[in-house]
Design a protein around this motif. Sequence first.
Motif, short mmCIF file in Angstrom:
data_model
loop_
_atom_site.label_atom_id
_atom_site.label_comp_id
_atom_site.label_asym_id
_atom_site.label_seq_id
_atom_site.Cartn_x
_atom_site.Cartn_y
_atom_site.Cartn_z
N THR A 176 -46.18 -3.22 34.16
CA THR A 176 -47.63 -2.98 33.77
C THR A 176 -48.38 -3.96 32.93
OG1 THR A 176 -47.21 -0.37 34.25
CG2 THR A 176 -49.25 -1.16 33.12
N ASN B 62 -60.84 -0.41 21.99
CA ASN B 62 -62.06 -1.38 22.75
C ASN B 62 -61.89 -0.99 24.02
OD1 ASN B 62 -62.71 -1.81 20.24
ND2 ASN B 62 -62.21 -4.01 20.35
N GLY B 63 -60.69 -1.33 24.90
CA GLY B 63 -60.63 -1.26 26.04
C GLY B 63 -61.18 0.17 26.90
N VAL C 123 -52.03 6.17 27.43
CA VAL C 123 -51.30 5.22 26.81
C VAL C 123 -51.40 5.02 25.31
CG1 VAL C 123 -50.54 2.83 27.19
CG2 VAL C 123 -51.29 4.10 29.01
N GLY D 143 -53.98 -5.22 17.82
CA GLY D 143 -53.74 -4.81 19.11
C GLY D 143 -54.17 -3.64 19.47
N THR E 63 -57.84 -3.60 20.15
CA THR E 63 -58.32 -4.07 21.48
C THR E 63 -57.97 -3.05 22.57
OG1 THR E 63 -56.18 -4.92 21.76
CG2 THR E 63 -57.62 -6.51 20.88
N ALA E 64 -57.08 -2.04 22.28
CA ALA E 64 -56.62 -1.13 23.43
C ALA E 64 -57.91 0.05 23.19
CB ALA E 64 -55.32 -0.15 22.91
N GLU F 259 -47.10 -3.58 27.50
CA GLU F 259 -47.70 -2.71 26.79
C GLU F 259 -46.97 -2.52 25.37
OE1 GLU F 259 -47.48 1.23 28.91
OE2 GLU F 259 -46.95 2.19 27.25
N ALA G 220 -55.70 5.05 30.19
CA ALA G 220 -55.89 4.09 29.16
C ALA G 220 -55.95 4.80 27.71
CB ALA G 220 -57.10 3.39 28.92
N LEU H 242 -66.55 -6.28 24.85
CA LEU H 242 -67.02 -5.02 24.59
C LEU H 242 -67.98 -5.47 23.74
CD1 LEU H 242 -67.11 -1.75 24.77
CD2 LEU H 242 -65.75 -1.94 22.93
N THR I 279 -62.75 -8.01 21.54
CA THR I 279 -61.91 -7.77 22.69
C THR I 279 -61.61 -6.56 23.09
OG1 THR I 279 -60.96 -10.23 21.88
CG2 THR I 279 -59.61 -8.85 23.33
N ALA I 280 -61.45 -6.46 24.45
CA ALA I 280 -60.66 -5.04 24.84
C ALA I 280 -59.83 -5.40 25.82
CB ALA I 280 -62.03 -4.17 25.52
N VAL I 281 -58.79 -4.79 25.64
CA VAL I 281 -57.70 -4.89 26.89
C VAL I 281 -57.45 -3.38 27.65
CG1 VAL I 281 -56.52 -6.42 25.54
CG2 VAL I 281 -55.77 -4.24 25.08
N LEU I 282 -57.15 -3.75 28.91
CA LEU I 282 -57.02 -2.56 29.57
C LEU I 282 -55.64 -2.82 30.64
CD1 LEU I 282 -60.37 -1.29 31.01
CD2 LEU I 282 -58.98 -0.06 29.58
N PRO I 283 -54.97 -1.68 31.01
CA PRO I 283 -53.78 -1.91 32.09
C PRO I 283 -54.30 -2.07 33.39
CG PRO I 283 -54.16 0.49 31.34
CD PRO I 283 -54.82 -0.44 30.54
N PHE J 150 -50.52 -12.76 30.35
CA PHE J 150 -51.09 -11.14 29.87
C PHE J 150 -49.89 -10.63 28.93
CE2 PHE J 150 -48.49 -10.90 33.78
CZ PHE J 150 -47.56 -10.16 33.59
N TYR J 151 -50.14 -9.22 28.38
CA TYR J 151 -49.37 -8.77 27.61
C TYR J 151 -48.48 -7.60 28.26
CZ TYR J 151 -51.45 -10.98 23.55
OH TYR J 151 -51.98 -11.84 22.82
N ILE K 294 -49.04 -5.14 23.19
CA ILE K 294 -50.35 -4.58 22.57
C ILE K 294 -50.25 -3.62 21.44
CG2 ILE K 294 -52.32 -3.16 23.30
CD1 ILE K 294 -52.25 -5.69 24.57
N TYR K 295 -49.52 -2.65 21.46
CA TYR K 295 -49.25 -1.81 20.31
C TYR K 295 -48.18 -1.95 19.37
CZ TYR K 295 -51.99 1.32 23.46
OH TYR K 295 -53.13 1.67 24.12
N THR L 151 -60.49 -7.39 29.42
CA THR L 151 -61.71 -6.88 30.37
C THR L 151 -62.53 -8.13 30.61
OG1 THR L 151 -62.79 -6.29 28.36
CG2 THR L 151 -61.94 -4.60 29.59
N TYR M 185 -51.33 -5.92 30.77
CA TYR M 185 -52.43 -5.73 30.06
C TYR M 185 -53.08 -7.03 29.94
CZ TYR M 185 -50.97 -1.05 28.95
OH TYR M 185 -50.68 0.23 28.80
N SER M 186 -54.28 -6.79 30.31
CA SER M 186 -55.34 -8.34 30.34
C SER M 186 -56.46 -7.91 29.76
CB SER M 186 -55.46 -8.76 31.82
OG SER M 186 -54.39 -9.29 32.25
#
Lengths: 514, 1054
Positions: free
Chosen positions: B672, A48-49, A113, A42, A45-46, A33, A110, B681, B690-694, A30-31, A36-37, B677, B674-675
């Motif tokens: 924390t 999108n999340g 962040v 990245g 994708t955030a 934080e 989200a 999406l 790809t979409a990632v969320l905490p 996993f990443y 990701i940024y 979803t 991040y993986s």
Amino acid sequence: MKKTAIYTIIFILLGLQACTDVLQEDPKSFYAEDAIYATEQGVETAINGIYYSMGAFQNYGSNFHNLMMPHSGLFYSSQQASVDLVGLNANSSNINISSVWEFMYKTINAANVAISNLEAKDESFSNKSTALGHAHFVRGKIYLDLVRMFGGVPLRTKPIDLETIHLARASRQEIIDQVIADLTIAKQLMPGPKDSPNGRPGKWAAHAYLAKLYMTLAVEDPAFWQKAQEELLPIIQSGDHKLMPTYAEIFREGNENLEESILELQYGFTGALRQSDMIRLYTPSNSVFAPASSPTFGRIRPNKEVFDAHFKQYPSDPRIETTFLYNTYPRSNGGTQNIYPKTKTGNNGYACIAKWFDSQYNGTTTERNYIMMRYADVLLMMAEVTNEISGPEEAYTYVNAVLKRARDTNGDGANDAEQPAAWSNMSKETFRDRIMAERRYELLTESEDWFDTRRRGYDYFKAHVIDPHNANPTFDKSRDFVYPDDTKNMLLPIPLTEISGNQKVSAGDQNPGY
Amino acid sequence: MKKFLSLFCLTIGITIGLHAQKTIKGYVTDASNGEALIGATILIKETGKGTATDIDGAYTMEISDADQTMIVSYTGYQTQEQSINGASKLDFLLKSGELLEEVLVIGYGSIEKSDKTGAIESIKPKDKDVLQYSNFQDFLQGRATGVQVLSSGSELLSPSSIRIRGANSLRGDNEPLFVVDGIIVNSSTEDVRDPLQGGNSFLSAQNGLSGINPQDIESIEILKDASATAIYGSRGANGVILITTKKGLLGKPQFSYKATTRIGQATRLYDVLAGDQFVDYINEYRNIQGYTPTYYKYEDGSVANFNTSAEFMESRSDSIPRLTPINWCEDILQNSTSQNHRFTVAGGSESSRYYIGAGYNQASGIIPGTKMRAGDFLLKYDHELNSRLTLSPRISASYTVNNASKGSENLGSTNASLMRQIVEAVPFLGDLENNLGLDAADVLDGPRAWLSDYNDDGTEVRALGSLTANYKINDIFSYRVLAGVDYRNKERKLWYGTSLFRGRLANGEAGVGTLNRVRYNIDNTLNFKASFKKRHKINGTVGFIFDETNVQQQGATSSNFSNFELKYNGIAFGQTFSPMQLFNSQESILSFLGRVNYSYKNKYLVTLSFREDGSSKFTNENKWSFFPSAAFAWKIIEEPFMKNSNFWSDAKLRIGYGRTGSQAIQPYQTLTRYSPTDNLLSNGSGGGVTAVLPQNLGNSNLKWETTDQLNLGFDFGFLKDRFTGNIDVYEKTTSDLLQVLKIGPSAGFDEIITNAGSLRNRGFEIGLNTHVLDGKFQWDVYGTFSMNRNQIQNLGVPEAQFGNELRKAIVGDLVSGGTIFKVPANIFIEGQPSALFWGYQTNGIIDNTEELTGSPSVQGVASQLGDVMYVDQNGDGNISDLDLTIIGNPNPDYTVGLGSDFRYKGFNVNFFVNSIQGNDIANGNLGRQGLPTGLPNNIKTEVYEGAWREGKTDATYPRLGYSTKGDFTDRMIEDGSFVRLSFVSLGYTIPSNLIKGINGANLFVTGHNLLLITKYSGFDPEVNSFSFDPTRQGIDWNAFPNEKSISFGFNLNF
């Protein structure tokens, strides 16, 4: 003994040598934080999340429907977990309330962040401002819904940390200010709809929701009608969005992200997890409208008076066929199922909503998007706002555009149906009543139903939701709930999970009446 | 011991003249109790000739030279060498264990048993006992004081959870640490990740302690108090179970072969309505409601679906098809069988010893299609390379294939699980209600569908290996390095076909989950041992230990199949996929440790130990923690005033205090994460992005949970050790409890892992052993008694409204994901025992209008005649969350174990009884089976018969049609006390001279679970459906029935 000493030293050295790096955690699958940024990809994708979280099952994907449709007073739901909502007697431990609340805040976190990370980035990130715009838009839109559903709620604008876990409810005004701030930034930073890839909304979505907020406020302070109009006018002037030639094609399978669409939640065959449950919730069971191998429940059904009102107002309105399934429907095994108005009792004593069928539904996922905001809504808002500011004369043009399209069944621009006929010669008051009803005919189940029933105040709610329901001639005494005359229903209860988990929100902070 | 030693000297001192040739004879007996040792090996060292003792422990053999030397050995006993010196009769008293004194394995070393200072219990399983158990956890139930074994169910490979001296932690792992031959094994709660997601999927855990065959176990040491466990530092808080497997013995190879066959059947099935009763029930209910009946019963007793009217039914009687009633239990359940084969060979020379075991087990369960097959081997080898260096490799491996059924399940609906459907399905073949509303021809008919449309097939490979090098530096110091590896690879493949609700929704759903885990530990220890002036004895250990675990879990899912034949193997043929899940995690612990044992005049013993642990799971501020302990023991028996007592043969007082820890949380909780979803999406045109969320709220302040424990113990023996036993009392306090605290979801998460609060456990334990009879008739009785009381001292949460009072409390997790029992069952209140049951108190049935007048409404709905009468705690006339109250306590008052072993000549009879008293069980199954709701699912017979009806004043169950919103009431609380005859076994030992080449043979027949005394109405009171989840305790949620079985077996030594 000398030897022993040497061995002891070797032994200790071996021990110390091992101890330096081995105890640091090094995440692999996993990443963290900052990772990701660290890149533009990245950041995408955030964002999108954030949109994924908004459309999640527990959010607008399913639980929003289970909560807001029955509790609007316009729908019946056969789901056991919704019984309290159907009877307009919401329980603070209702699972739909707590999950929608939780996931709205998950989405907000989200976005928080993203905003805090993006604000720290320099301009070399080419997607910085667009991404910021989206994050502010989603946060603003969700706070708008939260404040309309619950009133003042905890205001969170920074990523959650250990110090801010427990937070008191902010005032309603503080949330309103936040919605204005977020959507104002969003409309400046988001690109136009044609420059928004991946089905993301464009900046007009921020304008439209800001207008929604102002229209809600205008009932108390008429100065806001003007502000709402200022948000709506540029959408119309831009020409970016247009009404589709016919009403039916908006909901035709395979059509998505049409020019009329302003905010659409995106779904596809992109996984095996249930994400949007709309197909199941609205498509009646054992019907031909979904594959027989993918059972549907058809739990959410329009109330009898809701169907009757549309039918009575515009008996030949082509929108009825697109919006409702009524009288009978073909069952998947070849038989016919009678429903309202042909039968008036039991679960089938209700018509069905026909907007969200999907013949490709696989029982888990659907390719059908959920349209939450489209241009017709903007025109109806504009009509309502204009009527309030300057009376019906200038307002007809907006509503009549919607009605004209409604009459057109083949898209040739000519009138194919007599109804809904163009409006004229109305008083301001009549126009106001009619436009509120018109919103139901045009936009039923498109996410604003609950808000439209509440935003004009309790008297409106009583006169246009409670009384017509309790007095409808086809009311089924054995099953239909008698709606209570209770002002608590102007808001939903703060979920019990928040009251018991948040040390700064106590039972005394609950909304009145709950 | 000393007395036996002198006796021994006396025996060998008897020498009778010198003869050039002839016969020598004598007896070989157990030095501790005089029991004849049957099949002991007698070897002449010079010639390699040998014989074995017979049923009376006697031997006779020819010798060629009276100066030769005899070697006498017996499994589990110290081998003796004795020169004949011309004797014609030599008796041998063999002592158990390898060394002179019985040795006790303790953490990173061993001590003489009489020198123990802590609460350490040692069990040396006897073959005939251990053969009755398929895993060593169940063997421990009732045998060791302070140890409670909680069973999750009775399916094949069901896991058992072990609690030593109560639960320390409100969250995470309360399992003790297992150490097998020095290899750290803490996998009791480990399994593959559930690959299926959504819809509240629940994959019940399987036994995580695979690959340890109970028959290979030489001894089990249970370290209970902190002075014993502090050497395990951060993993010692829940106690430590050390398992030592058998090893080779000096002498010619000794072969043994054991085989057991077992046959069993489900026991304690309870009554649900039979076909015609069910018809009465549903029709009576529908009549009350004013609905048309569902069924029509003809005069001849046959039943058909009702149509139109009674006249219609009668006039077309000939053509209307009749329903076939069925008892689903009889239809589905079968007898279980199992077979167990084990072959071992052990032997050795002066410089090397070996033990090899290999076995094969197979079992099929009471559900058709459930099967388990497992093969394993163990190889142990010790080799003295020279007088200083000994190398000991050890390796064992097992391979298990398992086909499971759907047992425990955290959903509420009838058709979410096989077991629930067997009980609750409509008792007619082909009923629509059993078949998702579909024609039975299209599906597989109710419970039967589970047999062919559900699969949970697993394979597991597990290997435990270690290499130990022991280097004797000089007479005082020795250095030992042990590298141990525990490798585990497990796969579970799942399939839901379209006849099952879940599979129907997804149009077939397949999932594959794998677990791939390597753990290793490297122990470097320097041991020392010295004595000065004969009065001072000192020994001890210092060391540093490194331990690392690497886990990789994978999950893949697909659904929406166009053909179904391949089931999970056709996962690639699905038309809807989720992204593959891959989880990697790593955790490591680095430790420094030390221990000193000092004894003065063999009377006063002191043990000091420490461990400093560093864990990768915490941030630098909280990474390291220190765990010290101290213990003192006084051997009163060595004092002059006791030494010559005729009564006392042992007396020792022990006191110990120490600190241990727990870090039983998943790695990466301070971050924390991040993986991606679960689904991608949609990108607006049907594709995925790809979409990632905490995923969590990281808590960088996390730190160790620590437990301080004080232990007082007394060991005693009377009448030459005819009675021995021990008494221990303890108090332990766990602080900085690792908790998953519910937080307001407005935080974006609904929980956070944190340290808060403290919990206290106090307890009392007695263990007793007696040789009631010695001589020709021998009778041993042993027993245990344990009680534990716990109390939550502090929770770290502010006061809030719970029920009618302000309390500092937290509630457990929701029991079920469905509609029934979708509430927390347990509550944790400051000042109270942990995990109390939290629900509504009731007061019978509202029988008459007078009672109705006084009855509150329930959640705003007025009560009516025949409803359950809730107790209105706050007197506001309405039952709401404010009327929730404490309705039960799942913590037992005490547990008892009692075993007996009776021997006469070749026969022996032994049995074992265990009992738990005073605990409540929340029988969640009553939420559906205990209410006559009128819904088309079956209910218990007494519920229908005892239901309230107009005019009935002694109703025990509510009216037909009564239902709740899934409330948890005290009507679901039952007394879980029980007394169980675990097994009773009759064995016969065939004299060794009967069959040539056979040194000894035993036959036995055993009945398992033949008697159970309990008031509990469910399948079995030994149930804890969520045994590994401290927030859902004492709940029977869709448990599996237990079995009653008979086994036959034999054991050959040759």
